[in-house]
Structure formats: structure tokens, C-alpha cells
Write a protein that holds these residues in place. Sequence first.
Motif, PDB file in Angstrom:
ATOM      1  N   VAL A 180       7.254   8.225   5.043  1.00 34.74           N
ATOM      2  CA  VAL A 180       6.269   7.425   5.780  1.00 34.74           C
ATOM      3  C   VAL A 180       6.356   5.968   5.334  1.00 34.74           C
ATOM      4  O   VAL A 180       6.386   5.050   6.163  1.00 34.74           O
ATOM      5  CB  VAL A 180       4.839   7.980   5.589  1.00 34.74           C
ATOM      6  CG1 VAL A 180       3.787   6.986   6.041  1.00 34.74           C
ATOM      7  CG2 VAL A 180       4.685   9.303   6.326  1.00 34.74           C
ATOM      8  N   LEU A 181       6.412   5.743   4.027  1.00 33.18           N
ATOM      9  CA  LEU A 181       6.491   4.376   3.514  1.00 33.18           C
ATOM     10  C   LEU A 181       7.789   3.692   3.930  1.00 33.18           C
ATOM     11  O   LEU A 181       7.800   2.504   4.262  1.00 33.18           O
ATOM     12  CB  LEU A 181       6.355   4.361   1.989  1.00 33.18           C
ATOM     13  CG  LEU A 181       4.975   4.724   1.434  1.00 33.18           C
ATOM     14  CD1 LEU A 181       5.015   4.839  -0.080  1.00 33.18           C
ATOM     15  CD2 LEU A 181       3.930   3.714   1.865  1.00 33.18           C
ATOM     16  N   MET A 182       8.888   4.434   3.946  1.00 38.01           N
ATOM     17  CA  MET A 182      10.171   3.852   4.350  1.00 38.01           C
ATOM     18  C   MET A 182      10.234   3.617   5.857  1.00 38.01           C
ATOM     19  O   MET A 182      10.934   2.720   6.313  1.00 38.01           O
ATOM     20  CB  MET A 182      11.328   4.762   3.929  1.00 38.01           C
ATOM     21  CG  MET A 182      11.591   4.730   2.447  1.00 38.01           C
ATOM     22  SD  MET A 182      13.082   5.627   1.970  1.00 38.01           S
ATOM     23  CE  MET A 182      12.485   7.292   1.884  1.00 38.01           C
ATOM     24  N   GLY A 183       9.498   4.412   6.611  1.00 37.58           N
ATOM     25  CA  GLY A 183       9.555   4.330   8.059  1.00 37.58           C
ATOM     26  C   GLY A 183       8.655   3.293   8.676  1.00 37.58           C
ATOM     27  O   GLY A 183       8.731   3.026   9.880  1.00 37.58           O
ATOM     28  N   THR A 184       7.827   2.668   7.890  1.00 36.49           N
ATOM     29  CA  THR A 184       6.908   1.681   8.435  1.00 36.49           C
ATOM     30  C   THR A 184       7.593   0.333   8.627  1.00 36.49           C
ATOM     31  O   THR A 184       8.479  -0.045   7.873  1.00 36.49           O
ATOM     32  CB  THR A 184       5.672   1.518   7.520  1.00 36.49           C
ATOM     33  OG1 THR A 184       4.774   0.612   8.144  1.00 36.49           O
ATOM     34  CG2 THR A 184       6.040   0.978   6.155  1.00 36.49           C
ATOM     35  N   ASP A 185       7.179  -0.383   9.666  1.00 36.30           N
ATOM     36  CA  ASP A 185       7.688  -1.738   9.902  1.00 36.30           C
ATOM     37  C   ASP A 185       6.904  -2.758   9.086  1.00 36.30           C
ATOM     38  O   ASP A 185       7.274  -3.915   9.013  1.00 36.30           O
ATOM     39  CB  ASP A 185       7.576  -2.097  11.386  1.00 36.30           C
ATOM     40  CG  ASP A 185       8.527  -1.273  12.225  1.00 36.30           C
ATOM     41  OD1 ASP A 185       9.569  -0.842  11.696  1.00 36.30           O
ATOM     42  OD2 ASP A 185       8.229  -1.056  13.407  1.00 36.30           O
ATOM     43  N   CYS A 186       5.819  -2.298   8.499  1.00 38.84           N
ATOM     44  CA  CYS A 186       4.918  -3.193   7.771  1.00 38.84           C
ATOM     45  C   CYS A 186       5.534  -3.591   6.429  1.00 38.84           C
ATOM     46  O   CYS A 186       5.857  -2.741   5.610  1.00 38.84           O
ATOM     47  CB  CYS A 186       3.586  -2.472   7.561  1.00 38.84           C
ATOM     48  SG  CYS A 186       2.363  -3.468   6.738  1.00 38.84           S
ATOM     49  N   GLN A 187       5.687  -4.884   6.216  1.00 43.67           N
ATOM     50  CA  GLN A 187       6.245  -5.393   4.965  1.00 43.67           C
ATOM     51  C   GLN A 187       5.211  -5.399   3.845  1.00 43.67           C
ATOM     52  O   GLN A 187       5.567  -5.500   2.684  1.00 43.67           O
ATOM     53  CB  GLN A 187       6.767  -6.823   5.175  1.00 43.67           C
ATOM     54  CG  GLN A 187       7.890  -6.921   6.179  1.00 43.67           C
ATOM     55  CD  GLN A 187       9.176  -6.288   5.677  1.00 43.67           C
ATOM     56  OE1 GLN A 187       9.462  -6.315   4.492  1.00 43.67           O
ATOM     57  NE2 GLN A 187       9.939  -5.715   6.571  1.00 43.67           N
ATOM     58  N   THR A 188       3.951  -5.294   4.201  1.00 42.86           N
ATOM     59  CA  THR A 188       2.898  -5.411   3.197  1.00 42.86           C
ATOM     60  C   THR A 188       2.503  -4.071   2.582  1.00 42.86           C
ATOM     61  O   THR A 188       1.770  -4.044   1.621  1.00 42.86           O
ATOM     62  CB  THR A 188       1.637  -6.049   3.805  1.00 42.86           C
ATOM     63  OG1 THR A 188       1.186  -5.241   4.887  1.00 42.86           O
ATOM     64  CG2 THR A 188       1.918  -7.456   4.279  1.00 42.86           C
ATOM     65  N   GLY A 189       2.960  -2.981   3.131  1.00 43.07           N
ATOM     66  CA  GLY A 189       2.616  -1.676   2.613  1.00 43.07           C
ATOM     67  C   GLY A 189       1.569  -0.981   3.461  1.00 43.07           C
ATOM     68  O   GLY A 189       1.104  -1.523   4.469  1.00 43.07           O
ATOM     69  N   LEU A 190       1.219   0.206   3.048  1.00 47.48           N
ATOM     70  CA  LEU A 190       0.236   1.014   3.768  1.00 47.48           C
ATOM     71  C   LEU A 190      -0.910   1.389   2.846  1.00 47.48           C
ATOM     72  O   LEU A 190      -0.717   1.552   1.640  1.00 47.48           O
ATOM     73  CB  LEU A 190       0.880   2.302   4.301  1.00 47.48           C
ATOM     74  CG  LEU A 190       1.953   2.156   5.376  1.00 47.48           C
ATOM     75  CD1 LEU A 190       2.572   3.520   5.668  1.00 47.48           C
ATOM     76  CD2 LEU A 190       1.380   1.553   6.629  1.00 47.48           C
ATOM     77  N   ARG A 191      -2.078   1.556   3.437  1.00 50.30           N
ATOM     78  CA  ARG A 191      -3.249   2.015   2.689  1.00 50.30           C
ATOM     79  C   ARG A 191      -3.274   3.537   2.691  1.00 50.30           C
ATOM     80  O   ARG A 191      -2.616   4.193   3.502  1.00 50.30           O
ATOM     81  CB  ARG A 191      -4.506   1.437   3.320  1.00 50.30           C
ATOM     82  CG  ARG A 191      -4.501  -0.101   3.210  1.00 50.30           C
ATOM     83  CD  ARG A 191      -5.686  -0.734   3.843  1.00 50.30           C
ATOM     84  NE  ARG A 191      -6.911  -0.253   3.219  1.00 50.30           N
ATOM     85  CZ  ARG A 191      -8.082  -0.193   3.832  1.00 50.30           C
ATOM     86  NH1 ARG A 191      -8.207  -0.611   5.068  1.00 50.30           N
ATOM     87  NH2 ARG A 191      -9.144   0.253   3.201  1.00 50.30           N
ATOM     88  N   VAL A 192      -4.059   4.100   1.783  1.00 49.20           N
ATOM     89  CA  VAL A 192      -4.147   5.556   1.658  1.00 49.20           C
ATOM     90  C   VAL A 192      -4.530   6.196   2.993  1.00 49.20           C
ATOM     91  O   VAL A 192      -3.946   7.198   3.399  1.00 49.20           O
ATOM     92  CB  VAL A 192      -5.151   5.964   0.544  1.00 49.20           C
ATOM     93  CG1 VAL A 192      -5.406   7.462   0.566  1.00 49.20           C
ATOM     94  CG2 VAL A 192      -4.645   5.535  -0.809  1.00 49.20           C
ATOM     95  N   ASP A 241      -5.436  -6.314  -2.316  1.00 46.47           N
ATOM     96  CA  ASP A 241      -5.885  -7.408  -1.458  1.00 46.47           C
ATOM     97  C   ASP A 241      -7.395  -7.243  -1.325  1.00 46.47           C
ATOM     98  O   ASP A 241      -7.869  -6.470  -0.499  1.00 46.47           O
ATOM     99  CB  ASP A 241      -5.196  -7.344  -0.094  1.00 46.47           C
ATOM    100  CG  ASP A 241      -5.510  -8.550   0.779  1.00 46.47           C
ATOM    101  OD1 ASP A 241      -6.235  -9.460   0.322  1.00 46.47           O
ATOM    102  OD2 ASP A 241      -5.012  -8.571   1.923  1.00 46.47           O
ATOM    103  N   GLY A 242      -8.129  -7.918  -2.194  1.00 50.21           N
ATOM    104  CA  GLY A 242      -9.575  -7.718  -2.255  1.00 50.21           C
ATOM    105  C   GLY A 242      -9.863  -6.318  -2.761  1.00 50.21           C
ATOM    106  O   GLY A 242      -9.444  -5.942  -3.843  1.00 50.21           O
ATOM    107  N   THR A 243     -10.559  -5.521  -1.955  1.00 49.24           N
ATOM    108  CA  THR A 243     -10.871  -4.143  -2.343  1.00 49.24           C
ATOM    109  C   THR A 243      -9.867  -3.155  -1.773  1.00 49.24           C
ATOM    110  O   THR A 243      -9.997  -1.950  -1.972  1.00 49.24           O
ATOM    111  CB  THR A 243     -12.280  -3.759  -1.851  1.00 49.24           C
ATOM    112  OG1 THR A 243     -12.309  -3.871  -0.426  1.00 49.24           O
ATOM    113  CG2 THR A 243     -13.337  -4.637  -2.485  1.00 49.24           C
TER     114      THR A 243
END
Length: 116
Positions: A35-47, A79-81
Motif C-alpha cells: 500500500v505504501l509503495m503503491g501510493t502516488d503521495c510523496q508525503t506518506g499515508l496516515r493510519v 505534521d501537527g497532530t
Amino acid sequence: MNKQEQLNTIKEDFINCQKVLLAIGDETRQSILLVLMGTDCQTGLRVGEITEQTHLSRPAVSHHLKVLRDAGVILMRKDGTKNFYYINVRTELGLLRTLMSDIDKFMQNYYGNDEI
């Protein structure tokens, strides 16, 4: 390097890789990594985002993320909370490359190229 020296090197490689091997050896953690490798998001994913994509519970995702973080496979950015998880590009997974390279050299030296 003689045979015993090569075997000792491979033994050290295995010791160095133990945390990573244990972390990525679990099928659930493999699905989280995909899932983490498949995301286009450079910033990461939340739980919560990982939970949605893996259909695991939040506590299960959090537990597996901790194992992956402790092994150095993923990193967390605050990023904040909010916490964002992403693959560590300078990961301990490089240790696996060294292990496989040393095993490959050993196999070529003592078993020839036919069996590799």
C-alpha cells in the motif's frame, strides 16, 4: 576469501538482516508495504488511509507500522497532530541486497553457474 570466510560473512549478513527479515516476512506487513509503495503521495499515508486500503483494524495497522519502523523499513513524519508513514528510501532493506549478493558469490564459487 576461502569457503569458511565466505560462510562467516554470510552468517554476519543474516544477523544484520534479522530485524528486516522478521518485519517483512509477515504477510500483513507485506500488504502494508505494498500500500505504501503503491501510493502516488510523496508525503506518506496516515493510519486511517492504510486501514481503508488493507481492511485491517486501526490497532492492527498501528502495531504492524511500529514493527516496520523499528526495523528501519519505514519512517514517520509528524505534521501537527497527524502522523504520515512512508517507505524509507535509505532503508535497512539494503542489507538484504548485501546478503543476497554474498550468497550469490558463494553459490557461484562452490556450485557453479548451472544451479543459480
